[in-house]
Each structure stands twice: as C-alpha cells, then as structure tokens.
Design a protein around this motif. Sequence first.
Motif, PDB file in Angstrom:
ATOM      1  N   ARG A  12      92.094  14.375  22.322  1.00 55.83           N
ATOM      2  CA  ARG A  12      91.054  14.726  23.299  1.00 55.83           C
ATOM      3  C   ARG A  12      90.088  13.569  23.491  1.00 55.83           C
ATOM      4  O   ARG A  12      89.691  13.257  24.621  1.00 55.83           O
ATOM      5  CB  ARG A  12      90.308  15.974  22.827  1.00 55.83           C
ATOM      6  N   ARG A  13      89.697  12.926  22.384  1.00 59.39           N
ATOM      7  CA  ARG A  13      88.765  11.802  22.503  1.00 59.39           C
ATOM      8  C   ARG A  13      89.405  10.648  23.267  1.00 59.39           C
ATOM      9  O   ARG A  13      88.765  10.045  24.145  1.00 59.39           O
ATOM     10  CB  ARG A  13      88.316  11.348  21.113  1.00 59.39           C
ATOM     11  N   GLY A  16      90.399  11.833  27.001  1.00 58.25           N
ATOM     12  CA  GLY A  16      89.187  12.181  27.736  1.00 58.25           C
ATOM     13  C   GLY A  16      88.422  10.945  28.175  1.00 58.25           C
ATOM     14  O   GLY A  16      87.950  10.847  29.307  1.00 58.25           O
ATOM     15  N   GLY A  20      89.093  10.545  31.954  1.00 58.75           N
ATOM     16  CA  GLY A  20      88.050  11.451  32.422  1.00 58.75           C
ATOM     17  C   GLY A  20      88.446  12.915  32.364  1.00 58.75           C
ATOM     18  O   GLY A  20      87.887  13.742  33.089  1.00 58.75           O
ATOM     19  N   TRP A  21      89.384  13.249  31.475  1.00 55.55           N
ATOM     20  CA  TRP A  21      89.818  14.635  31.359  1.00 55.55           C
ATOM     21  C   TRP A  21      88.783  15.472  30.609  1.00 55.55           C
ATOM     22  O   TRP A  21      88.107  15.002  29.697  1.00 55.55           O
ATOM     23  CB  TRP A  21      91.132  14.734  30.594  1.00 55.55           C
ATOM     24  N   GLU A  22      88.731  16.737  30.971  1.00 57.23           N
ATOM     25  CA  GLU A  22      88.018  17.747  30.204  1.00 57.23           C
ATOM     26  C   GLU A  22      89.066  18.700  29.643  1.00 57.23           C
ATOM     27  O   GLU A  22      90.174  18.803  30.173  1.00 57.23           O
ATOM     28  CB  GLU A  22      87.007  18.487  31.075  1.00 57.23           C
ATOM     29  N   PHE A  23      88.713  19.403  28.580  1.00 61.68           N
ATOM     30  CA  PHE A  23      89.725  20.180  27.874  1.00 61.68           C
ATOM     31  C   PHE A  23      89.318  21.632  27.732  1.00 61.68           C
ATOM     32  O   PHE A  23      88.169  21.949  27.433  1.00 61.68           O
ATOM     33  CB  PHE A  23      89.994  19.569  26.496  1.00 61.68           C
ATOM     34  N   GLU A  24      90.312  22.497  27.932  1.00 65.54           N
ATOM     35  CA  GLU A  24      90.133  23.940  27.820  1.00 65.54           C
ATOM     36  C   GLU A  24      90.942  24.432  26.636  1.00 65.54           C
ATOM     37  O   GLU A  24      92.165  24.273  26.605  1.00 65.54           O
ATOM     38  CB  GLU A  24      90.643  24.604  29.107  1.00 65.54           C
ATOM     39  N   ALA A  36      94.440  20.031  29.513  1.00 64.96           N
ATOM     40  CA  ALA A  36      93.596  18.971  30.068  1.00 64.96           C
ATOM     41  C   ALA A  36      93.384  19.222  31.552  1.00 64.96           C
ATOM     42  O   ALA A  36      94.341  19.537  32.283  1.00 64.96           O
ATOM     43  CB  ALA A  36      94.261  17.611  29.860  1.00 64.96           C
ATOM     44  N   ARG A  37      92.151  19.088  31.993  1.00 62.36           N
ATOM     45  CA  ARG A  37      91.813  19.305  33.399  1.00 62.36           C
ATOM     46  C   ARG A  37      91.138  18.059  33.974  1.00 62.36           C
ATOM     47  O   ARG A  37      90.399  17.363  33.275  1.00 62.36           O
ATOM     48  CB  ARG A  37      90.883  20.505  33.558  1.00 62.36           C
ATOM     49  N   LEU A  38      91.404  17.830  35.235  1.00 56.07           N
ATOM     50  CA  LEU A  38      90.753  16.770  36.001  1.00 56.07           C
ATOM     51  C   LEU A  38      90.086  17.437  37.195  1.00 56.07           C
ATOM     52  O   LEU A  38      90.773  18.063  38.013  1.00 56.07           O
ATOM     53  CB  LEU A  38      91.777  15.733  36.466  1.00 56.07           C
ATOM     54  N   ASP A  39      88.752  17.332  37.253  1.00 50.80           N
ATOM     55  CA  ASP A  39      87.986  18.017  38.305  1.00 50.80           C
ATOM     56  C   ASP A  39      88.343  19.498  38.371  1.00 50.80           C
ATOM     57  O   ASP A  39      88.473  20.085  39.453  1.00 50.80           O
ATOM     58  CB  ASP A  39      88.220  17.343  39.660  1.00 50.80           C
TER      59      ASP A  39
END
Length: 227
Positions: A12-13, A16, A20-24, A36-39
């Motif tokens: 994740r680090r 990310g 620029g990914w965010e994680f759910e 992993a999500r992008l926007d």
Amino acid sequence: MDAQLPDVAAGRRFYGALFGWEFEQREPSYGRSVLARLDGEPVAALTPKTDGRMPTVWTVYFAAPDPAPLTGRVLAGGGQIVAPAAGVGGLGTAVLAADPEGAVFGLWQPAGRAGFGRRHEPGAFGWAQLYTRDTEAANAFYGSLFHDALFGPDARPDFGRAPVADVFPAEMPPHFLVHFVVERAGEALDAAVALGGRVQVPPFETSYGTVGVVVDDQGASFAVLER
C-alpha cells in the motif's frame, strides 16, 4: 489484476506513493486483500501470499463469462490449471492457469466486480505483454481461448506477445508483464527507486509506447508505460 505480496501494508505504501492509489479494506470474508482505487474507481488489488513458496508477482485476469469451457480448452491446448475455480466473496469466481510454456494468468467470472473502473490513463492499467519463447504457439493457444477478443474485428489493444529475449535474458521464464500508464516513464522509474524498488529494464521503445520494467520493494515485477 492483482499482486500477491508478502506484506500488503508495505505494498500500500509503495503503490500508493507511486500511482496515487487509495485503498479499500475488503470485508473479512475476502481475507486481508485490499482493493486499490484511483479517483474512487477500482484499478487493482493487493493480496497477501498464503504460502511463502509462492512467487511475488502481478497476475492479469481475463474476463470469462463461464470459466468452465475455457478451463477445458486450457487443458486441451497443453496448459495447466494452477488453482481451480474459487469464489471471491460476492465479487466473482477466479481460476489460475498456465499456458504450455508456464506463463501464469487468471480467468475471472464477474459477479459484483466486473473489472477495471479506469484504464489507459496515468496510474491505471495500460497493457499486458506476454513474453514467450514461441509467439506463434502463443497465438495459437490464446487464440483458442480468446479469439474474438484478440484477433476479431472489435479486438481491443490491451494484450501483446513478444519473445522473451527481446527484452530479458534468454533464461528468463515466459511470463506476463502488466503495464501501468504514467506521464513520464523516466520520472516514474526514479520514483520507484526512491521508494525502494529497482529498475529491471531501462526505458525502451515499443509499438505501444515507451516502457520501463520495475521490481517493487518486495520483488514483484511490473512495467510503466508512457504513451
């Protein structure tokens, strides 16, 4: 596609910061894997390795409305089933297979998760390249599985084949290499190195863009693609 990693938190680090990914975090029934999500849209998953003997890799999955007949054709074509069909919560059903040369890929029967929410843009999937020893044999094998998607009139330019020795040492095993789109390949490689990765293959030109191959800080290889 997903990455099987020894340390998902470290993944994740790394990813990310790089993309620029965010994680759910998924529900407990899905184990410790994260989406992993992008926007806000899904682009990949990070999955913990359940066996330390397993490779640390990125795996690409091909959509399969019904994996059963494709599984039969994999075997008929000389391939193998690495992991039989298994449900992934309410998201879908996954199968892991290998082609006759040993390159591993997945089949995905979607249920609650159809696939990429974004692709062909920075930080998202852009291409999957099969590095093989025999491109004609690969065309015959994958053509028997996905003929219309690969060679039909409405084929999408997401998947290519090339000899291993074009890019890698001749002794490198056949494998799939997933490509993530970036704005500038050189800058992305520098960023990956700063995050603890290393450059496996410096930037080179292809028919679909400028590509550089990276190994992340846990040993999983992937490519960055500048178009």
